[in-house]
Design a protein around this motif. Structure first.
Motif, short mmCIF file in Angstrom:
data_model
loop_
_atom_site.label_atom_id
_atom_site.label_comp_id
_atom_site.label_asym_id
_atom_site.label_seq_id
_atom_site.Cartn_x
_atom_site.Cartn_y
_atom_site.Cartn_z
N PRO A 3 8.71 -5.82 7.15
CA PRO A 3 8.81 -5.52 5.75
C PRO A 3 9.79 -4.33 5.74
CG PRO A 3 6.53 -5.74 6.65
CD PRO A 3 7.50 -6.00 7.99
N LEU A 4 10.50 -4.19 4.64
CA LEU A 4 11.24 -3.35 4.01
C LEU A 4 10.60 -2.04 3.77
CD1 LEU A 4 13.58 -5.33 1.74
CD2 LEU A 4 13.91 -4.99 4.36
N ASN A 5 11.08 -0.88 3.97
CA ASN A 5 10.22 0.37 3.64
C ASN A 5 9.97 0.59 2.26
OD1 ASN A 5 10.39 1.16 6.33
ND2 ASN A 5 12.39 2.24 6.15
N ASN A 6 10.92 0.05 1.21
CA ASN A 6 10.52 0.06 -0.17
C ASN A 6 9.72 -1.03 -0.55
OD1 ASN A 6 10.83 -0.54 -3.10
ND2 ASN A 6 12.63 0.43 -3.10
N PRO A 7 8.42 -0.90 -0.89
CA PRO A 7 7.55 -1.92 -1.35
C PRO A 7 7.87 -2.63 -2.47
CG PRO A 7 6.50 0.19 -2.19
CD PRO A 7 7.85 0.51 -1.31
N LEU A 8 8.64 -2.19 -3.32
CA LEU A 8 9.11 -3.01 -4.36
C LEU A 8 10.34 -4.07 -3.86
CD1 LEU A 8 9.39 -0.73 -7.60
CD2 LEU A 8 7.40 -2.04 -6.79
N THR A 9 11.12 -3.51 -3.28
CA THR A 9 12.13 -4.33 -2.80
C THR A 9 11.78 -5.53 -1.77
OG1 THR A 9 13.10 -2.69 -1.39
CG2 THR A 9 14.18 -2.93 -3.41
N GLU A 65 16.14 1.38 -6.74
CA GLU A 65 16.68 0.58 -5.48
C GLU A 65 16.32 -0.83 -5.89
OE1 GLU A 65 16.62 3.45 -1.65
OE2 GLU A 65 14.87 1.89 -1.94
N TRP A 66 15.15 -0.83 -6.33
CA TRP A 66 14.76 -2.38 -6.84
C TRP A 66 15.23 -2.72 -8.12
CZ3 TRP A 66 12.85 -3.79 -11.56
CH2 TRP A 66 12.47 -5.20 -11.62
N ALA A 67 15.71 -1.95 -8.88
CA ALA A 67 16.41 -2.40 -10.16
C ALA A 67 17.81 -2.61 -9.98
CB ALA A 67 16.60 -0.95 -11.13
N ALA A 68 18.60 -1.95 -9.10
CA ALA A 68 19.83 -2.02 -8.31
C ALA A 68 19.83 -3.65 -8.01
CB ALA A 68 20.23 -0.87 -7.45
N THR A 102 1.04 -1.28 -0.07
CA THR A 102 -0.05 0.01 0.02
C THR A 102 0.84 1.35 0.00
OG1 THR A 102 -0.19 -0.08 2.44
CG2 THR A 102 -1.96 -1.20 1.00
N VAL A 103 2.01 1.22 0.32
CA VAL A 103 3.02 2.32 0.21
C VAL A 103 3.28 2.87 -1.08
CG1 VAL A 103 5.25 3.05 0.73
CG2 VAL A 103 4.12 1.53 2.21
N PRO A 104 3.02 4.40 -1.64
CA PRO A 104 3.21 4.81 -2.79
C PRO A 104 4.56 4.47 -3.34
CG PRO A 104 2.08 6.41 -1.40
CD PRO A 104 2.59 5.08 -0.23
N VAL A 105 4.89 4.27 -4.55
CA VAL A 105 6.00 3.85 -4.99
C VAL A 105 6.64 4.99 -5.61
CG1 VAL A 105 7.19 2.58 -6.91
CG2 VAL A 105 5.32 1.23 -5.59
N THR A 106 8.03 5.29 -5.39
CA THR A 106 8.33 6.50 -5.83
C THR A 106 9.57 5.96 -6.80
OG1 THR A 106 10.37 6.38 -4.14
CG2 THR A 106 8.22 7.53 -3.55
N ARG A 121 8.75 -6.90 -1.85
CA ARG A 121 7.89 -7.84 -2.47
C ARG A 121 9.19 -8.94 -3.00
NH1 ARG A 121 4.17 -11.05 -1.91
NH2 ARG A 121 3.05 -9.33 -1.42
N LEU A 122 10.34 -8.44 -3.44
CA LEU A 122 10.93 -9.21 -4.02
C LEU A 122 12.01 -10.02 -3.06
CD1 LEU A 122 14.08 -7.83 -6.67
CD2 LEU A 122 14.28 -9.53 -4.81
N VAL A 123 12.09 -9.53 -1.91
CA VAL A 123 13.03 -10.14 -0.88
C VAL A 123 11.86 -11.02 -0.24
CG1 VAL A 123 13.84 -9.86 1.62
CG2 VAL A 123 14.59 -8.35 -0.25
N TYR A 124 10.80 -10.66 -0.12
CA TYR A 124 9.62 -11.64 0.45
C TYR A 124 9.36 -12.84 -0.43
CZ TYR A 124 5.03 -13.13 2.64
OH TYR A 124 4.13 -13.82 3.20
N ASP A 125 9.21 -12.74 -1.47
CA ASP A 125 8.91 -13.73 -2.30
C ASP A 125 10.11 -14.76 -2.47
OD1 ASP A 125 6.36 -12.69 -2.98
OD2 ASP A 125 6.99 -11.89 -4.96
N GLN A 126 11.35 -14.17 -2.66
CA GLN A 126 12.45 -15.00 -2.32
C GLN A 126 12.73 -15.93 -1.04
OE1 GLN A 126 13.99 -15.43 -5.12
NE2 GLN A 126 16.21 -16.40 -4.51
#
Length: 315
Positions: A154-160, A18-21, A8-12, A162-167
C-alpha cells in the motif's frame, strides 16, 4: 476490503493535493487515444524526470553499475527510463481499454513454459522485475486464461493508494499484502499448494533479505521466490516485459529456474543473474530509481518463512 489496502490513515491536505495531481494526469491521458497518450507521457517525463529528486540517484547508480558505457550512453539510459515511465503511466490510465483488446498492445512469447509448469499441479511463481511495463504481465496472464495473485504494498497516501488499487483491480487478479511474514505470505503458500499462480516482483532492495551480487556489487535480495518454491514445489518462471516502441510490449516467458539443491544465497544469486542479463540487454527499460545497492549488516542473514516448522536454513 482487501488486506492489501487500508483507509485508516488520516487524510491530509498534502494527500489531497497528490491525489488531485495523479487523478488529473490519468484523466488527461485517458482522454487521448492510447498511442497519443503514450507519446505524451514519454515527452512529459523526459522533460520533468530530471527535475525530480530520484533522478540524481538513478544517474549515480547507472554510472556506478554500468561503467563500460560512455557518459553520453549513460545519459541515454536515464532518459530512456523516464520515457518508459511516462509510457507506463499512459498504459495505466488506459488499463480498461487495454483489457478490452489486449492483443493490440501485448504480444506473448514462451507461454508454453508457464502452461507446462502449471500442468504439474504444484503452482507457479511468475518472476518479473521492473522492466518495460511490468503491470502488463497481469494483462498477458488474463489473455491466456490465468487468474493469478500478486503482492501489493500500500502507498503511504490513502487517497492515491485507493485510486491505484482500484485501477489495478480491473485485471481481476488477487492482491495480497506484501510481506515475508504475515497473512499475505500464508495466503501465497496456500495458493501455490493448490496449484495456483503467484506473481512476485523481486528485483528491489529487501531489508532483512540475503546478500547476492547484482551488476558487480552486493545487493540485499528477497529469498521469497526460493522459499515459496522449496515449501510448495512450485516452479519459478522468469517473465520479462520488453517495450517494443510506443505503446506495444512483449511479454517473454523463460524456462523455469533450476533452484533445487541451492541454498538461499545461491538461489538469490541465480535470480539476480536473470535480472542482470535483462538489464544489460537494455538498461533503459529497468527502473533505476530505487536504492538497490543498500547492504545491511555483514552479508545478510538467512530467513525463515512464518508458521512452519520446516527449516528454511537447511540446504
Amino acid at each position: 476490503m482487501s488486506d492489501a489496502v487500508s483507509d485508516t490513515v488520516p487524510v491530509t491536505l498534502q494527500h489531497r493535493a497528490e491525489w488531485a495531481a495523479l487523478a488529473g494526469t490519468l484523466a488527461t491521458l485517458r482522454a487521448l487515444p492510447l498511442p497519443a497518450a503514450s507519446a505524451a507521457g514519454a515527452a512529459v517525463l523526459r522533460a520533468l524526470g530530471p527535475r525530480l529528486g530520484p533522478h540524481k540517484r538513478a544517474t549515480r547508480q547507472i554510472a556506478a553499475r554500468l561503467p563500460q558505457l560512455s557518459a553520453r550512453e549513460q545519459a541515454q539510459v536515464v532518459t530512456g527510463m523516464w520515457q518508459n515511465i511516462g509510457r507506463n503511466l499512459a498504459d495505466f490510465a488506459h488499463l480498461d481499454t487495454i483489457l478490452a483488446d489486449p492483443a493490440r498492445v501485448v504480444e506473448i512469447t514462451g507461454i508454453a513454459h508457464v502452461h507446462e509448469a502449471r500442468t504439474r499441479g504444484r503452482g507457479v511463481v511468475i518472476l518479473p522485475g521492473h522492466f518495460g511495463n511490468w503491470e502488463l504481465i497481469g494483462v498477458a496472464a488474463r489473455m491466456v486464461g490465468i487468474i493469478a495473485a500478486g503482492f501489493y504494498r500500500p502507498l503511504n497516501n490513502p487517497l492515491t493508494n485507493r485510486l491505484v488499487y482500484d485501477q489495478r483491480a480491473l485485471s481481476g487478479h488477487r492482491m495480497l499484502a506484501k510481506a515475508l511474514k504475515g497473512v499475505g505470505s500464508r495466503q501465497a503458500l496456500a495458493l501455490l499448494k493448490r496449484g495456483g499462480t503467484l506473481m512476485m516482483i523481486a528485483d528491489q532492495h529487501f531489508s532483512g533479505g540475503v546478500t547476492a551480487p547484482l551488476l558487480g556489487a552486493p545487493a540485499m535480495t528477497t529469498p521469497a521466490p526460493y522459499l515459496l518454491a522449496r515449501h510448495t514445489g512450485a516452479a519459478v518462471v522468469p517473465v520479462r516485459c520488453q517495450r517494443l516502441g510506443g505503446h506495444r510490449c512483449r511479454i517473454a516467458c523463460e524456462p523455469p529456474l533450476e533452484l533445487a539443491g541451492l541454498d538461499q544465497i545461491a538461489a538469490a544469486a541465480a535470480i539476480n543473474a536473470v535480472f542482470e542479463r535483462w538489464i544489460l540487454d537494455d538498461p533503459s527499460q529497468w527502473l533505476w530509481l530505487h536504492r538497490r545497492w543498500r547492504v545491511e549488516g555483514a552479508g545478510g542473514g538467512l530467513c525463515r518463512f512464518p508458521d512452519t516448522s520446516y527449516s528454511m536454513n537447511a540446504r
